[in-house]
Design an enzyme around this catalytic site. Sequence first.
Site, short mmCIF file in Angstrom:
data_model
loop_
_atom_site.label_atom_id
_atom_site.label_comp_id
_atom_site.label_asym_id
_atom_site.label_seq_id
_atom_site.Cartn_x
_atom_site.Cartn_y
_atom_site.Cartn_z
N ASP A 172 8.26 -10.29 6.27
CA ASP A 172 8.80 -9.47 5.43
C ASP A 172 10.04 -8.78 6.51
O ASP A 172 10.13 -7.38 6.29
CB ASP A 172 8.20 -8.55 4.62
CG ASP A 172 8.66 -8.07 3.54
OD1 ASP A 172 9.68 -8.40 2.98
OD2 ASP A 172 8.12 -6.93 3.11
N GLY A 183 0.74 -1.31 -0.02
CA GLY A 183 -0.05 0.06 0.01
C GLY A 183 0.82 1.29 0.01
O GLY A 183 2.07 1.25 -0.19
N THR A 184 0.16 2.36 0.23
CA THR A 184 0.93 3.80 0.23
C THR A 184 0.87 4.32 1.53
O THR A 184 -0.14 4.02 2.36
CB THR A 184 -0.06 4.68 -0.68
OG1 THR A 184 0.07 3.99 -1.94
CG2 THR A 184 0.91 5.91 -0.86
#
Length: 769
Positions: A559, A446-447
């Site tokens: 991650d 996402g942003t």
Amino acid sequence: MLPLFSLLLHLSHLSLSPAAATNITIPGCPATCGNLTVPYPFGIGINSGCSIGPWFDISCNTSFDPPKAFLPADLFSYTGNTSFHRVEVVDISDEHVRVKNTVAFKCFNQTGGLVRNQTSGLVVQNSYFTLSERNKVFAIGCDDYAFASPVSGIEGKNFTSGCVSVCSGAQDVTVGSCSGMGCCATSLPTGLTTYVADVFTIFSHIEVWSFDKCGYAFLGEESAFSFQGPSDFLDPDFSIRTAETVPVVLNWVIGSHSCRDYQNTSDYHCQANSDCVDFDGGNGGYRCSCKSGYLGNPYLSPGCHDIDECADPKTNPCNGTCTNLPGTFNCSCLHGFEGDGRKDGSGCTARSSKSPALKLSLGMGIGFLSIFIAMGWLYFSHQRRKVVKLREKFFLKNGGMLLKQQFGSIESGGVNRLNKIFTTEELEKATKNFSNTMILGRGGYGTVYKGVLIDGTIVAIKKSRVMDESQIEQFINEVVILTQINHRNVVKLLGCCLETEVPLLVYECVSNGTLFHHIHANDSPTWLSWDNRLRIAVESAGALAYLHSATSKPIIHRDVKSANILLDENLVTKISDFGASRLIPLDQKQVTTLVQGTIGYLDPEYFHTSQLTDKSDVYSFGVVLLELLTGKKPLCMDRDQAQRNLATYFLVSLRENNLFQILDPRVVREGSLEQLEAIASLVKRCLSMNGYDRPTMKEVAMELDGLRKLIKQPWINQPGSEYGLSRIHEGEQSDLYNVSTNPYVDSMEASSLYSSDQIHSFYPVDEPR
Ligand SMILES: *[C@@H]1O[C@H](CO)[C@@H](O)[C@H](O)[C@H]1NC(C)=O
Ligand SMILES: *[C@@H]1O[C@H](CO)[C@@H](O)[C@H](O)[C@H]1NC(C)=O
Ligand SMILES: *[C@@H]1O[C@H](CO)[C@@H](O)[C@H](O)[C@H]1NC(C)=O
Ligand SMILES: *[C@@H]1O[C@H](CO)[C@@H](O)[C@H](O)[C@H]1NC(C)=O
Ligand SMILES: *[C@@H]1O[C@H](CO)[C@@H](O)[C@H](O)[C@H]1NC(C)=O
Ligand SMILES: *[C@@H]1O[C@H](CO)[C@@H](O)[C@H](O)[C@H]1NC(C)=O
Ligand SMILES: *[C@@H]1O[C@H](CO)[C@@H](O)[C@H](O)[C@H]1NC(C)=O
Ligand SMILES: *[C@@H]1O[C@H](CO)[C@@H](O)[C@H](O)[C@H]1NC(C)=O
Ligand SMILES: *[C@@H]1O[C@H](CO)[C@@H](O)[C@H](O)[C@H]1NC(C)=O
Ligand SMILES: CC(=O)N[C@H]1CO[C@H](CO)[C@@H](O)[C@@H]1O
């Protein structure tokens, strides 16, 4: 009689107009090659004067049946490194040229021996053609990954776009979906003129050979390809069929500068009644396009011709007198009628006499006006209700009730640091309506926007990608768990907003950039001292260990990388980006998931088996430790082949007793021999091929903490430092340097060749960062 006549005229005009519109070439030049129509500025024949310039000369080879058209020789495709082909054209449109494709493949026998292979590529050596954004890079297969990269020495850009496709059985594969199971697709940067696509395999198809013997890679028009699932694996002609049916799309332009640069010069080719359109903001040439209301070939004299709109009442209805005007038409009502004749049906109404009482019409006018206003008000309040309804819908869809319940239950349980459910207005205000100027970063998930709340708090707001309903409960769990985490080295989740289509997450803002930036960026503020590096390692390891064990359900980050470790103004570590994280139910040691992560950090065991355990984070953390030790990026195409993958490079260096060659000299200067050796040994264990052989995150954290407390013995001032170095080179090494032959080293070497640190996520890499 009159209508019939005009109809006849109209018909004859229709049958004439294609003839008139066939002025698509210079007079006397052929317009087709086989089935292909070749409009000017393209032209058939080499130096025949039919095209606008030699780069648009199409050669038509009539010894084929039907004849085939080829682009000039400065545009060629190739398969393998020796086989070059002229590029065959299959379609020419106003903006694009579609050309015949080539497909890269590797096929294996049962024991993993390579039996057939081919690469694929395209080179344009002029400035008139570029690869269109309609193309994507595809990889097909169950044990494969594909990369497309530029041909070095020709392309001005450096990039690598790639994706991975894995599956363990034919039943995993979804027909028609290129989401990473059997097929994956990813986009390319714009403006490219060359590419080489190649496919690589992870385990030589040995485990999937029964249903999938080959891996394929190609670049082609996204909308032209549809993945047929396992039947594509079994099709021996897949590469030939795909090359025939999925073209590569090229943009074409005239010239190499902007419209402005060419205006009033002899190289300006837009004729009358056409507009000049800059391509790529004026940096990449221009095209011509007929003005609206005109048709024809804008490059050919006398230019575009007016469209007779009145001849086509279907698209331009007119109940009245239609008059064609340049670029448009006038439709006026017959005498005695008024209104908008263009409207279908009763557009023209009998003209009313003006004499009847003005008052009445005025009164009616006011009446209509108020009705109109009332209706407008009703409409807007209805719209507003709709927005509110929509928000409620999103709130429910996004698990609002579930979350409220969860929050409620926790709150009653006494945990009261729970945070807010923000409203859309609050967050829109905080981010200036999600203005582009507030973007802090973009990630695979996402942003992230910077936001200033009403009370002045600066926050980071993450707008996720659209998620499907099945992920909602998972998402809610994650939010709930994250709000329970209160660890000084984990970025704090302050709240969320569920009223928008995708949930928004509000985090505390961590101001000093990422660890990745501090280690690797050339403009990094300061050199991170060894003390700081070790402290950051201890803090990160502690936070991950906490996630793995201290919360009610273990959380696997999935991650872990230096780009997800944020530093605040005092360089205190904050682990972030739980977008990929998964909760592991307590009764399970592992879960099966779609492989996700970042190449260079990704646990090979997880990559192959899709079995996610907390040891996957340990592997990734090992790579972060290596970055801290060496100052090198996990993957770097600039390094020699054998050194591209940092993990491999490190393991090989250990095996060859060259550890100190790979360490950052400043780290060697600041750290003590004992610390460095111990950390290298720890990293080696973290990078074990087998998850069981890796330490737990807790052990890593404790060991690092212990090392940090060791009294610092700088090498430089140490009498025995010479001894230290030579001892290592002579190989009187401790157990640390006896790296057993690691099966992973070899396979990593193969893959490291083609990986890129630009690649973020294994599943469709949308925007190469
Ligand atoms: C087609 O070309 C001929 C010959 O140049 C020219 O006379 C005619 O006007 C052109 N027609 C159109 C519609 O441009
Ligand atoms: C046309 O194609 C044939 C068969 O590939 C080839 O032999 C011949 O040289 C080509 N002719 C031209 C003019 O390129
Ligand atoms: C032209 O294209 C049509 C379909 O697009 C095809 O059926 C036909 O065989 C083609 N003709 C030639 C000469 O290639
Ligand atoms: C083609 O590649 C092979 C190995 O990849 C190399 O040995 C050979 O020299 C190359 N041929 C040419 C013409 O570049
Ligand atoms: C598979 O290929 C390898 C290398 O080409 C060869 O050595 C091996 O014998 C082949 N195995 C089979 C079963 O054909
Ligand atoms: C691209 O890579 C080449 C060598 O691999 C390097 O010389 C060049 O500076 C790079 N360009 C950019 C823009 O990174
Ligand atoms: C081109 O010429 C026209 C008229 O001669 C003039 O109005 C226009 O400014 C010129 N454009 C450029 C870019 O010189
Ligand atoms: C359209 O035609 C009517 C009647 O001939 C005329 O009054 C009107 O000005 C025309 N409108 C335009 C835009 O030419
Ligand atoms: C066109 O307008 C006339 C009145 O001017 C009307 O009688 C006729 O029905 C209309 N024709 C159509 C097709 O609506
Ligand atoms: C990876 C690999 O084995 N590539 C081979 C593919 O085939 C060409 C010849 O067509 C060889 O040169 C490559 O080495």
